[in-house]
Motif scaffolding. Structure first.
Motif, mmCIF file in Angstrom:
data_model
loop_
_atom_site.group_PDB
_atom_site.id
_atom_site.type_symbol
_atom_site.label_atom_id
_atom_site.label_comp_id
_atom_site.label_asym_id
_atom_site.label_seq_id
_atom_site.Cartn_x
_atom_site.Cartn_y
_atom_site.Cartn_z
ATOM 1 N N UNK A 10 31.041 -26.319 -29.054
ATOM 2 C CA UNK A 10 32.198 -26.873 -28.358
ATOM 3 C C UNK A 10 32.904 -25.825 -27.500
ATOM 4 N N UNK A 11 32.806 -24.562 -27.885
ATOM 5 C CA UNK A 11 33.428 -23.495 -27.096
ATOM 6 C C UNK A 11 32.791 -23.385 -25.722
ATOM 7 N N UNK A 67 37.488 -20.545 -21.829
ATOM 8 C CA UNK A 67 36.481 -19.554 -22.228
ATOM 9 C C UNK A 67 35.663 -19.090 -21.025
ATOM 10 N N UNK A 68 35.432 -19.997 -20.072
ATOM 11 C CA UNK A 68 34.690 -19.670 -18.858
ATOM 12 C C UNK A 68 33.357 -18.981 -19.180
ATOM 13 N N UNK A 69 32.603 -19.607 -20.085
ATOM 14 C CA UNK A 69 31.329 -19.032 -20.504
ATOM 15 C C UNK A 69 30.220 -19.404 -19.529
ATOM 16 N N UNK A 70 29.290 -18.498 -19.296
ATOM 17 C CA UNK A 70 28.171 -18.806 -18.407
ATOM 18 C C UNK A 70 27.203 -19.786 -19.075
ATOM 19 N N UNK A 71 26.357 -20.418 -18.257
ATOM 20 C CA UNK A 71 25.391 -21.395 -18.780
ATOM 21 C C UNK A 71 24.419 -20.760 -19.762
ATOM 22 N N UNK A 131 20.718 -9.961 -35.030
ATOM 23 C CA UNK A 131 21.364 -8.877 -34.289
ATOM 24 C C UNK A 131 21.154 -9.048 -32.783
ATOM 25 N N UNK A 132 19.956 -9.431 -32.385
ATOM 26 C CA UNK A 132 19.671 -9.648 -30.963
ATOM 27 C C UNK A 132 20.516 -10.791 -30.407
ATOM 28 N N UNK A 133 20.642 -11.881 -31.159
ATOM 29 C CA UNK A 133 21.451 -13.010 -30.698
ATOM 30 C C UNK A 133 22.930 -12.640 -30.620
ATOM 31 N N UNK A 134 23.424 -11.893 -31.590
ATOM 32 C CA UNK A 134 24.828 -11.471 -31.563
ATOM 33 C C UNK A 134 25.095 -10.589 -30.348
ATOM 34 N N UNK A 135 24.206 -9.635 -30.093
ATOM 35 C CA UNK A 135 24.372 -8.763 -28.923
ATOM 36 C C UNK A 135 24.345 -9.590 -27.639
ATOM 37 N N UNK A 136 23.419 -10.545 -27.556
ATOM 38 C CA UNK A 136 23.329 -11.387 -26.360
ATOM 39 C C UNK A 136 24.598 -12.216 -26.176
ATOM 40 N N UNK A 137 25.100 -12.827 -27.250
ATOM 41 C CA UNK A 137 26.301 -13.669 -27.137
ATOM 42 C C UNK A 137 27.537 -12.843 -26.775
ATOM 43 N N UNK A 138 27.696 -11.708 -27.422
ATOM 44 C CA UNK A 138 28.850 -10.854 -27.109
ATOM 45 C C UNK A 138 28.751 -10.360 -25.668
ATOM 46 N N UNK A 139 27.564 -10.015 -25.228
ATOM 47 C CA UNK A 139 27.388 -9.570 -23.835
ATOM 48 C C UNK A 139 27.737 -10.688 -22.864
ATOM 49 N N UNK A 140 27.310 -11.911 -23.161
ATOM 50 C CA UNK A 140 27.606 -13.026 -22.273
ATOM 51 C C UNK A 140 29.103 -13.350 -22.238
ATOM 52 N N UNK A 141 29.787 -13.094 -23.341
ATOM 53 C CA UNK A 141 31.228 -13.343 -23.387
ATOM 54 C C UNK A 141 31.986 -12.256 -22.625
#
Length: 175
Positions: free
Chosen positions: A65-66, A72-76, A152-162
């Motif tokens: 939902x975020x 939040x203006x999150x990228x696709x 860990x890879x997914x967390x890094x990717x999500x934090x980077x995208x945010x």
């Protein structure tokens, strides 16, 4: 209060609040759990299991939902990263469930029966081994290692995208 959260604040906040509340209550409940041989231990087992699963599902829904929040203006790419993580999680979970099933039923013949026995959640722990690793523990450790690296890879990717500005992400997508 419920209507306030749903219609004024939005569903993201409802599911996020539920996930956060259950994330706090589940470990507290674990600290207060009854003795393994207590007659009502099965109530704790089911409640702890249910609370943990509902909290986990609520957290994933809140993350999805975020992606729709304009603030939040999150990228696709963020949505696709979350979808990929959920698929990764489901695959790892299914692998571990199948491994557990086949380790418990080594003489299982799928031609003879179509039933899959459920694990006992009645509080009995007579079949637990004292000391030593159970059969298949090496495989479970291997899957845990893969899951930890993937998580860990997914967390890094999500934090980077945010955290990365959208202009940087757009430039990365072009090249």
């Amino acid at each position: 209060l419920y209507l306030y959260f749903c219609f004024i604040k939005g569903w993201h906040q409802v599911f996020g609040s539920l996930a956060f509340t259950l994330a706090l209550l589940n470990p507290i409940g674990a600290l207060l759990r009854p003795h393994p041989d207590a007659p009502n231990r099965w109530l704790f087992n089911w409640g702890h299991w249910f609370g943990g699963n509902v909290g986990h599902i609520a957290a994933i829904i809140a993350i999805f939902l975020a992606t729709r929040l304009s603030v939040a203006d999150l990228p696709k790419q963020f949505l696709w990263t979350v979808i990929s993580f959920v698929l990764f999680y489901v695959i790892v979970h299914l692998i571990l469930q199948f491994q557990s099933f086949f380790m418990q039923n080594r003489n299982f013949n799928p031609v003879e029966t179509h039933d899959m026995p459920m694990q006992e959640m009645n509080g009995s722990h007579d079949d637990q081994h004292l000391g030593g690793d159970g059969a298949g523990s090496g495989f479970r450790r291997f899957i845990l290692g893969i899951y930890t690296i993937g998580l860990l890879a997914f967390v890094i990717a999500m934090v980077s995208l945010i955290t990365l500005p959208k202009s940087t992400l757009e430039m990365m997508a072009i090249t």
